[in-house]
Design a protein around this motif. Structure first.
Motif, PDB file in Angstrom:
ATOM      1  N   CYS A  47     -76.386  37.478 -79.491  1.00  0.00           N
ATOM      2  CA  CYS A  47     -76.001  37.640 -78.094  1.00  0.00           C
ATOM      3  C   CYS A  47     -74.783  38.559 -77.963  1.00  0.00           C
ATOM      4  O   CYS A  47     -74.703  39.361 -77.030  1.00  0.00           O
ATOM      5  CB  CYS A  47     -75.703  36.283 -77.444  1.00  0.00           C
ATOM      6  SG  CYS A  47     -77.169  35.309 -77.092  1.00  0.00           S
ATOM      7  N   VAL A  48     -73.839  38.428 -78.884  1.00  0.00           N
ATOM      8  CA  VAL A  48     -72.668  39.322 -78.862  1.00  0.00           C
ATOM      9  C   VAL A  48     -73.128  40.757 -79.045  1.00  0.00           C
ATOM     10  O   VAL A  48     -72.775  41.649 -78.263  1.00  0.00           O
ATOM     11  CB  VAL A  48     -71.648  38.937 -79.961  1.00  0.00           C
ATOM     12  CG1 VAL A  48     -70.577  40.012 -80.119  1.00  0.00           C
ATOM     13  CG2 VAL A  48     -71.014  37.593 -79.658  1.00  0.00           C
ATOM     14  N   GLY A  49     -73.934  41.005 -80.066  1.00  0.00           N
ATOM     15  CA  GLY A  49     -74.430  42.357 -80.305  1.00  0.00           C
ATOM     16  C   GLY A  49     -75.247  42.893 -79.150  1.00  0.00           C
ATOM     17  O   GLY A  49     -75.139  44.074 -78.780  1.00  0.00           O
ATOM     18  N   LEU A  92     -70.587  38.922 -72.793  1.00  0.00           N
ATOM     19  CA  LEU A  92     -70.020  39.208 -74.110  1.00  0.00           C
ATOM     20  C   LEU A  92     -68.951  38.164 -74.454  1.00  0.00           C
ATOM     21  O   LEU A  92     -68.910  37.650 -75.576  1.00  0.00           O
ATOM     22  CB  LEU A  92     -69.421  40.614 -74.143  1.00  0.00           C
ATOM     23  CG  LEU A  92     -68.640  40.989 -75.398  1.00  0.00           C
ATOM     24  CD1 LEU A  92     -69.534  40.986 -76.628  1.00  0.00           C
ATOM     25  CD2 LEU A  92     -67.976  42.355 -75.217  1.00  0.00           C
ATOM     26  N   VAL A  93     -68.108  37.811 -73.494  1.00  0.00           N
ATOM     27  CA  VAL A  93     -67.096  36.778 -73.698  1.00  0.00           C
ATOM     28  C   VAL A  93     -67.767  35.447 -74.051  1.00  0.00           C
ATOM     29  O   VAL A  93     -67.344  34.740 -74.965  1.00  0.00           O
ATOM     30  CB  VAL A  93     -66.181  36.629 -72.460  1.00  0.00           C
ATOM     31  CG1 VAL A  93     -65.270  35.420 -72.585  1.00  0.00           C
ATOM     32  CG2 VAL A  93     -65.375  37.894 -72.238  1.00  0.00           C
ATOM     33  N   GLY A  94     -68.841  35.120 -73.329  1.00  0.00           N
ATOM     34  CA  GLY A  94     -69.589  33.899 -73.629  1.00  0.00           C
ATOM     35  C   GLY A  94     -70.150  33.910 -75.035  1.00  0.00           C
ATOM     36  O   GLY A  94     -70.098  32.908 -75.747  1.00  0.00           O
ATOM     37  N   GLY A  95     -70.664  35.058 -75.465  1.00  0.00           N
ATOM     38  CA  GLY A  95     -71.191  35.177 -76.819  1.00  0.00           C
ATOM     39  C   GLY A  95     -70.104  35.003 -77.871  1.00  0.00           C
ATOM     40  O   GLY A  95     -70.301  34.321 -78.880  1.00  0.00           O
ATOM     41  N   LEU A 151     -71.863  31.723 -68.999  1.00  0.00           N
ATOM     42  CA  LEU A 151     -71.505  33.106 -69.356  1.00  0.00           C
ATOM     43  C   LEU A 151     -72.634  33.792 -70.120  1.00  0.00           C
ATOM     44  O   LEU A 151     -72.916  34.980 -69.886  1.00  0.00           O
ATOM     45  CB  LEU A 151     -70.216  33.137 -70.164  1.00  0.00           C
ATOM     46  CG  LEU A 151     -68.935  32.816 -69.400  1.00  0.00           C
ATOM     47  CD1 LEU A 151     -67.757  32.694 -70.363  1.00  0.00           C
ATOM     48  CD2 LEU A 151     -68.649  33.869 -68.332  1.00  0.00           C
ATOM     49  N   LEU A 152     -73.275  33.079 -71.023  1.00  0.00           N
ATOM     50  CA  LEU A 152     -74.401  33.664 -71.758  1.00  0.00           C
ATOM     51  C   LEU A 152     -75.537  34.040 -70.813  1.00  0.00           C
ATOM     52  O   LEU A 152     -76.189  35.071 -70.990  1.00  0.00           O
ATOM     53  CB  LEU A 152     -74.914  32.691 -72.819  1.00  0.00           C
ATOM     54  CG  LEU A 152     -74.044  32.485 -74.044  1.00  0.00           C
ATOM     55  CD1 LEU A 152     -74.556  31.309 -74.862  1.00  0.00           C
ATOM     56  CD2 LEU A 152     -73.998  33.748 -74.892  1.00  0.00           C
ATOM     57  N   ALA A 153     -75.776  33.203 -69.824  1.00  0.00           N
ATOM     58  CA  ALA A 153     -76.923  33.387 -68.930  1.00  0.00           C
ATOM     59  C   ALA A 153     -76.728  34.501 -67.909  1.00  0.00           C
ATOM     60  O   ALA A 153     -77.714  35.012 -67.375  1.00  0.00           O
ATOM     61  CB  ALA A 153     -77.231  32.077 -68.209  1.00  0.00           C
ATOM     62  N   ILE A 154     -75.508  34.905 -67.640  1.00  0.00           N
ATOM     63  CA  ILE A 154     -75.285  35.887 -66.563  1.00  0.00           C
ATOM     64  C   ILE A 154     -75.304  37.339 -67.045  1.00  0.00           C
ATOM     65  O   ILE A 154     -74.929  38.244 -66.296  1.00  0.00           O
ATOM     66  CB  ILE A 154     -73.974  35.601 -65.798  1.00  0.00           C
ATOM     67  CG1 ILE A 154     -72.757  35.737 -66.712  1.00  0.00           C
ATOM     68  CG2 ILE A 154     -74.032  34.242 -65.123  1.00  0.00           C
ATOM     69  CD1 ILE A 154     -71.432  35.665 -65.977  1.00  0.00           C
ATOM     70  N   LYS A 155     -75.799  37.581 -68.236  1.00  0.00           N
ATOM     71  CA  LYS A 155     -75.829  38.948 -68.768  1.00  0.00           C
ATOM     72  C   LYS A 155     -76.454  39.974 -67.820  1.00  0.00           C
ATOM     73  O   LYS A 155     -75.914  41.074 -67.672  1.00  0.00           O
ATOM     74  CB  LYS A 155     -76.523  39.003 -70.115  1.00  0.00           C
ATOM     75  CG  LYS A 155     -76.463  40.419 -70.693  1.00  0.00           C
ATOM     76  CD  LYS A 155     -77.331  40.581 -71.896  1.00  0.00           C
ATOM     77  CE  LYS A 155     -77.315  42.029 -72.321  1.00  0.00           C
ATOM     78  NZ  LYS A 155     -78.608  42.641 -72.276  1.00  0.00           N
ATOM     79  N   PRO A 156     -77.560  39.661 -67.142  1.00  0.00           N
ATOM     80  CA  PRO A 156     -78.145  40.682 -66.263  1.00  0.00           C
ATOM     81  C   PRO A 156     -77.207  41.155 -65.144  1.00  0.00           C
ATOM     82  O   PRO A 156     -77.339  42.277 -64.659  1.00  0.00           O
ATOM     83  CB  PRO A 156     -79.382  39.993 -65.674  1.00  0.00           C
ATOM     84  CG  PRO A 156     -79.729  38.943 -66.671  1.00  0.00           C
ATOM     85  CD  PRO A 156     -78.413  38.466 -67.217  1.00  0.00           C
ATOM     86  N   VAL A 157     -76.256  40.312 -64.750  1.00  0.00           N
ATOM     87  CA  VAL A 157     -75.356  40.694 -63.652  1.00  0.00           C
ATOM     88  C   VAL A 157     -73.916  40.912 -64.097  1.00  0.00           C
ATOM     89  O   VAL A 157     -73.124  41.500 -63.355  1.00  0.00           O
ATOM     90  CB  VAL A 157     -75.383  39.647 -62.506  1.00  0.00           C
ATOM     91  CG1 VAL A 157     -76.750  39.617 -61.847  1.00  0.00           C
ATOM     92  CG2 VAL A 157     -74.993  38.272 -62.998  1.00  0.00           C
TER      93      VAL A 157
END
Length: 145
Positions: A140-142, A87-90, A75-81
């Protein structure tokens, strides 16, 4: 100015994707029996978590943590897509790492036997690094908001 922006970009990349890699890698390690034994020792010696062993085995708990950590890393890694999923991962990373940091303050297992504060055991040293990872997760959340 260009140098400052370059270092900031490198730092942000390593914060997010380094944290994702750490979660995935440590999650994969949780499938090993040695990790279950390690977790059992930590759980047994934590006033906050010792009750869990009445309901699940240390190996089952280790598997739950494994899947959770791998999921958080992805979840952290998929931010670009998928910014909202990231955000949930963070948020999950903040929760998991927050719990780990709390263990530092609720378990006598983190102190070097016979010495106490400030002498950390190997477990204590491992948990202490989670304080910095907690900061990376909060960033990462921010960044995903």
């Amino acid at each position: 100015m260009i140098l400052a922006k370059s270092f900031k970009a490198i730092g942000q990349f390593i914060f997010r994707y380094g944290l994702a890699l750490i979660f995935i890698w440590l999650g994969i390690l949780k499938f090993k029996n040695s990790e279950a034994d390690y977790l059992k020792d930590i759980l047994q010696n934590s006033s906050m978590f010792s009750w869990m062993l009445k309901y699940v085995t240390s190996y089952t708990f280790s598997l739950i943590i494994a899947y959770l950590q791998i999921g958080i890393g992805i979840l952290l890694a998929i931010k670009p897509v998928a910014k909202k999923l990231s955000l949930v991962g963070g948020l999950l990373a903040v929760l998991v790492l927050g719990i780990s940091v709390l263990t530092l303050f609720t378990s006598g297992y983190v102190w070097q036997t016979g010495y106490g504060f400030p002498e950390l055991s190997k477990v204590g040293q491992s948990i202490l690094k989670d304080l910095l990872l907690f900061g990376a997760a909060a960033w990462c959340v921010g960044d995903s908001l």
